[in-house]
Design a protein around this motif. Structure first.
Motif, PDB file in Angstrom:
ATOM      1  N   ILE A  11       0.722  -1.155  -0.102  1.00  0.00           N
ATOM      2  CA  ILE A  11      -0.069   0.103  -0.009  1.00  0.00           C
ATOM      3  C   ILE A  11       0.858   1.224  -0.001  1.00  0.00           C
ATOM      4  N   PRO A  12       1.172   1.830  -1.211  1.00  0.00           N
ATOM      5  CA  PRO A  12       1.763   3.137  -1.108  1.00  0.00           C
ATOM      6  C   PRO A  12       1.058   4.371  -0.579  1.00  0.00           C
ATOM      7  N   ALA A  13       1.713   4.857   0.524  1.00  0.00           N
ATOM      8  CA  ALA A  13       0.983   6.019   1.180  1.00  0.00           C
ATOM      9  C   ALA A  13       2.019   6.976   1.656  1.00  0.00           C
ATOM     10  N   ALA A  14       2.953   7.159   0.792  1.00  0.00           N
ATOM     11  CA  ALA A  14       4.152   8.092   1.039  1.00  0.00           C
ATOM     12  C   ALA A  14       3.927   9.529   0.196  1.00  0.00           C
ATOM     13  N   GLY A  15       2.913   9.671  -0.438  1.00  0.00           N
ATOM     14  CA  GLY A  15       2.870  10.997  -1.349  1.00  0.00           C
ATOM     15  C   GLY A  15       2.480  12.053  -0.480  1.00  0.00           C
ATOM     16  N   MET A  16       2.734  13.343  -1.155  1.00  0.00           N
ATOM     17  CA  MET A  16       2.674  14.413  -0.274  1.00  0.00           C
ATOM     18  C   MET A  16       1.388  14.949  -0.030  1.00  0.00           C
ATOM     19  N   GLY A  17       0.148  14.751  -0.688  1.00  0.00           N
ATOM     20  CA  GLY A  17      -0.961  15.016  -0.447  1.00  0.00           C
ATOM     21  C   GLY A  17      -1.224  16.587  -0.934  1.00  0.00           C
ATOM     22  N   THR A  18      -0.458  16.916  -1.745  1.00  0.00           N
ATOM     23  CA  THR A  18      -0.573  18.479  -2.022  1.00  0.00           C
ATOM     24  C   THR A  18      -1.952  19.047  -2.452  1.00  0.00           C
ATOM     25  N   ARG A  19      -2.826  17.985  -2.826  1.00  0.00           N
ATOM     26  CA  ARG A  19      -4.060  18.523  -3.189  1.00  0.00           C
ATOM     27  C   ARG A  19      -5.054  18.888  -2.205  1.00  0.00           C
ATOM     28  N   PHE A  20      -4.479  18.080  -0.702  1.00  0.00           N
ATOM     29  CA  PHE A  20      -5.468  18.407   0.164  1.00  0.00           C
ATOM     30  C   PHE A  20      -4.585  19.234   1.371  1.00  0.00           C
ATOM     31  N   PRO A  28      -1.012  12.515   7.571  1.00  0.00           N
ATOM     32  CA  PRO A  28      -1.197  11.788   6.198  1.00  0.00           C
ATOM     33  C   PRO A  28      -2.617  12.050   5.958  1.00  0.00           C
ATOM     34  N   LYS A  29      -2.630  12.075   4.401  1.00  0.00           N
ATOM     35  CA  LYS A  29      -4.052  12.210   3.733  1.00  0.00           C
ATOM     36  C   LYS A  29      -4.577  10.786   3.815  1.00  0.00           C
ATOM     37  N   GLU A  30      -3.871   9.839   4.189  1.00  0.00           N
ATOM     38  CA  GLU A  30      -4.464   8.393   4.254  1.00  0.00           C
ATOM     39  C   GLU A  30      -5.108   8.223   5.760  1.00  0.00           C
ATOM     40  N   MET A  31      -5.037   9.096   6.385  1.00  0.00           N
ATOM     41  CA  MET A  31      -5.655   9.165   7.991  1.00  0.00           C
ATOM     42  C   MET A  31      -6.818   9.979   7.962  1.00  0.00           C
ATOM     43  N   ARG A 105      10.014   2.932   4.875  1.00  0.00           N
ATOM     44  CA  ARG A 105      10.010   4.399   4.385  1.00  0.00           C
ATOM     45  C   ARG A 105      10.725   4.828   2.939  1.00  0.00           C
ATOM     46  N   GLN A 106       9.879   5.618   2.051  1.00  0.00           N
ATOM     47  CA  GLN A 106      10.316   6.199   0.904  1.00  0.00           C
ATOM     48  C   GLN A 106      10.942   7.529   1.423  1.00  0.00           C
ATOM     49  N   LYS A 107      12.332   7.650   1.305  1.00  0.00           N
ATOM     50  CA  LYS A 107      12.836   8.784   1.888  1.00  0.00           C
ATOM     51  C   LYS A 107      12.369  10.018   1.152  1.00  0.00           C
ATOM     52  N   GLU A 108      12.268   9.978  -0.183  1.00  0.00           N
ATOM     53  CA  GLU A 108      11.743  11.238  -0.856  1.00  0.00           C
ATOM     54  C   GLU A 108      10.573  10.851  -2.092  1.00  0.00           C
ATOM     55  N   PRO A 109       9.367  11.593  -2.004  1.00  0.00           N
ATOM     56  CA  PRO A 109       8.344  11.175  -2.870  1.00  0.00           C
ATOM     57  C   PRO A 109       8.740  11.240  -4.216  1.00  0.00           C
ATOM     58  N   LEU A 110       9.552  10.420  -4.686  1.00  0.00           N
ATOM     59  CA  LEU A 110       9.876  10.360  -6.185  1.00  0.00           C
ATOM     60  C   LEU A 110       8.872  10.023  -7.215  1.00  0.00           C
ATOM     61  N   GLY A 111       7.770   9.466  -6.608  1.00  0.00           N
ATOM     62  CA  GLY A 111       6.792   9.091  -7.735  1.00  0.00           C
ATOM     63  C   GLY A 111       6.274   7.536  -7.182  1.00  0.00           C
ATOM     64  N   LEU A 112       5.078   7.210  -7.616  1.00  0.00           N
ATOM     65  CA  LEU A 112       4.380   5.871  -7.455  1.00  0.00           C
ATOM     66  C   LEU A 112       5.186   4.723  -7.774  1.00  0.00           C
ATOM     67  N   GLY A 113       6.024   4.767  -8.964  1.00  0.00           N
ATOM     68  CA  GLY A 113       6.910   3.838  -9.461  1.00  0.00           C
ATOM     69  C   GLY A 113       7.782   3.590  -8.334  1.00  0.00           C
ATOM     70  N   LEU A 131      -2.558  -1.729  -3.635  1.00  0.00           N
ATOM     71  CA  LEU A 131      -3.569  -0.804  -3.452  1.00  0.00           C
ATOM     72  C   LEU A 131      -3.177   0.584  -2.996  1.00  0.00           C
ATOM     73  N   LEU A 132      -3.611   1.842  -3.780  1.00  0.00           N
ATOM     74  CA  LEU A 132      -3.209   2.937  -3.391  1.00  0.00           C
ATOM     75  C   LEU A 132      -3.995   3.129  -2.102  1.00  0.00           C
ATOM     76  N   GLY A 133      -3.037   3.919  -1.243  1.00  0.00           N
ATOM     77  CA  GLY A 133      -3.690   4.128   0.335  1.00  0.00           C
ATOM     78  C   GLY A 133      -4.658   5.221   0.293  1.00  0.00           C
ATOM     79  N   ASP A 134      -4.899   6.165  -0.661  1.00  0.00           N
ATOM     80  CA  ASP A 134      -5.860   7.157  -0.744  1.00  0.00           C
ATOM     81  C   ASP A 134      -7.091   6.984  -1.446  1.00  0.00           C
ATOM     82  N   ASP A 135      -7.520   5.514  -2.165  1.00  0.00           N
ATOM     83  CA  ASP A 135      -8.328   5.119  -3.230  1.00  0.00           C
ATOM     84  C   ASP A 135      -9.263   4.257  -2.173  1.00  0.00           C
TER      85      ASP A 135
HETATM   86  P1  UTP Z   1      -0.912  10.716  -5.704  1.00  0.00           P
HETATM   87  O1  UTP Z   1      -0.636  11.376  -6.767  1.00  0.00           O
HETATM   88  O2  UTP Z   1      -2.369  10.576  -5.523  1.00  0.00           O
HETATM   89  O3  UTP Z   1      -0.134  11.319  -4.294  1.00  0.00           O
HETATM   90  O4  UTP Z   1      -0.119   9.224  -5.530  1.00  0.00           O
HETATM   91  P2  UTP Z   1       0.197  12.483  -3.970  1.00  0.00           P
HETATM   92  O5  UTP Z   1       1.613  12.587  -4.758  1.00  0.00           O
HETATM   93  O6  UTP Z   1       0.265  12.368  -2.457  1.00  0.00           O
HETATM   94  O7  UTP Z   1      -1.020  13.543  -4.421  1.00  0.00           O
HETATM   95  P3  UTP Z   1      -0.938  15.067  -4.561  1.00  0.00           P
HETATM   96  O8  UTP Z   1      -0.899  15.172  -5.888  1.00  0.00           O
HETATM   97  O9  UTP Z   1       0.292  15.674  -4.011  1.00  0.00           O
HETATM   98  O10 UTP Z   1      -2.093  15.483  -3.791  1.00  0.00           O
HETATM   99  C1  UTP Z   1      -1.037   8.036  -5.726  1.00  0.00           C
HETATM  100  C2  UTP Z   1      -0.547   7.120  -4.832  1.00  0.00           C
HETATM  101  O11 UTP Z   1       0.969   6.946  -4.683  1.00  0.00           O
HETATM  102  C3  UTP Z   1       1.640   7.264  -3.310  1.00  0.00           C
HETATM  103  C4  UTP Z   1       0.469   8.206  -2.636  1.00  0.00           C
HETATM  104  O12 UTP Z   1       0.656   8.208  -1.325  1.00  0.00           O
HETATM  105  C5  UTP Z   1      -0.765   7.644  -3.076  1.00  0.00           C
HETATM  106  O13 UTP Z   1      -1.340   6.507  -2.622  1.00  0.00           O
HETATM  107  N1  UTP Z   1       2.831   7.938  -3.701  1.00  0.00           N
HETATM  108  C6  UTP Z   1       3.036   8.929  -4.600  1.00  0.00           C
HETATM  109  C7  UTP Z   1       3.824   7.171  -3.121  1.00  0.00           C
HETATM  110  O14 UTP Z   1       3.759   6.459  -2.169  1.00  0.00           O
HETATM  111  N2  UTP Z   1       5.052   7.958  -3.261  1.00  0.00           N
HETATM  112  C8  UTP Z   1       5.131   8.988  -4.172  1.00  0.00           C
HETATM  113  O15 UTP Z   1       6.307   9.355  -4.456  1.00  0.00           O
HETATM  114  C9  UTP Z   1       3.979   9.441  -5.106  1.00  0.00           C
END
Ligand code: UTP
Length: 296
Positions: A11-20, A28-31, A105-113, A131-135
């Motif tokens: 479950i990837p949940a390391a994104g920054m959540g900038t949309r929220f 975390p947006k996942e919470m 821990r993903q040290k930097e949010p470098l992307g879902l891949g 399973l994406l952690g915010d869907d």
């Molecule tokens: P999103 O694009 O929805 O997450 O990534 P984000 O980057 O947090 O969103 P915004 O655009 O800044 O609001 C889809 C999924 O991939 C994870 C996110 O946590 C989410 O579950 N993700 C994304 C990571 O785990 N690491 C990343 O570097 C980017």
């Protein structure tokens, strides 16, 4: 049955959540709760209901609350016990007893891949669920179970897809060529976040996957793509050139809780499905429709 048993989920949940923002500045947006349960708990429950035995959550900065949520909380449990609140005590204990959860821990949010690549040691050489952690997805059969069923029959990699509004194609990984129009089709190629004018279809990948371990060798070579991030879509596109990748149109309604509108829709609809809230909440909504000037 052609595929191996799927026992592990990531479950990837390391994104920054900038949309929220600003809600996601320090949490975390996942919470974010949908009614009274954090989004990520719905996701974990879906995996458990599908028969998953081990879960790896990819976390990042500001994500401690996720680990705390699935851990024991001695103080709360002791207080509930002392006050004789048996139902609440069971609810709190059940969360930590649900399944084995591991964290990386993903040290930097470098992307879902890149986030998925962080799972390579946990996954090893087995196919695995993502399973994406915010869907969250509301369905009779857990969405990831539907994908596992397809995998068990066909092997390969399976992507959960649905047709989305053409105005939204720029938000998703889009299946750009595929064989047939049935619920299961073989993917020829994928493109991440295409512009509406250039989108080859509106068949979008919606946060659920069963992936073969061969993806890790591909991810190792994947260069940053859309938004400067290492995209899972790009790696899946590459994988589809040499191995079978299936797009499966799952049954169920999906909510993107990381998006403000998606969060509001999920909150309203999940509340209306709750026996303890539906009546009062529906009455309130009816009154609102009658009286609120925004709804006229
Ligand atoms: P999103 O694009 O929805 O997450 O990534 P984000 O980057 O947090 O969103 P915004 O655009 O800044 O609001 C889809 C999924 O991939 C994870 C996110 O946590 C989410 O579950 N993700 C994304 C990571 O785990 N690491 C990343 O570097 C980017």
């Amino acid at each position: 049955m052609s595929g191996k048993r799927i026992k592990k989920a990531v479950i990837p949940a390391a994104g920054m959540g900038t949309r929220f923002l600003p809600a996601t500045k320090a949490q975390p947006k996942e919470m974010l709760p949908i009614v009274d349960k954090p989004t990520i708990q719905y996701v974990v429950e879906e995996a458990v209901a599908a028969g998953i035995e081990d879960i790896l959550i990819i976390t990042g900065r500001n994500k401690r609350a996720i680990e705390d949520h699935f851990d024991h909380c001695v103080e709360i449990e002791a207080t509930l016990q002392a006050r004789g609140k048996e139902e609440e005590l069971k609810m709190v204990r059940d969360i930590s007893a649900m399944v084995d959860i591991h964290y990386v821990r993903q040290k930097e949010p470098l992307g879902l891949g890149h986030a998925v690549y962080c799972a390579r040691k946990f996954v090893g050489s087995e196919p695995f669920a993502v399973l994406l952690g915010d869907d969250i997805i509301n369905s009779d059969v857990p969405c990831i179970r539907q994908l596992i069923d397809v995998y068990e029959e066909r092997g390969g990699t399976v992507l959960g897809v649905q047709h989305v509004d053409w105005n939204d194609v720029h938000k998703y990984g889009i299946v750009s060529s595929y064989s047939t129009n049935g619920p299961i089709c073989r993917v020829g190629s994928l493109v991440e976040k295409p512009l509406r004018e250039k989108a080859p279809s509106n068949l979008a990948v919606l946060g659920r996957y069963v992936i073969e371990p061969e993806i890790f060798a591909v991810l190792e070579q994947t260069q940053p793509g859309s938004g400067g991030e290492i995209q899972l879509t790009d790696a899946l596109n590459e994988l589809a050139q040499s191995r079978p990748v299936w797009a499966y149109t799952f049954t169920g309604k999906r909510y993107d809780v990381g998006d403000k509108l998606g969060f509001l829709e999920a909150t309203v609809e999940y509340a209306l499905r709750r026996d303890d809230l539906a009546r009062g909440f529906a009455d309130y909504l009816r009154r609102l429709v009658r009286e609120d000037p925004h709804l006229r």
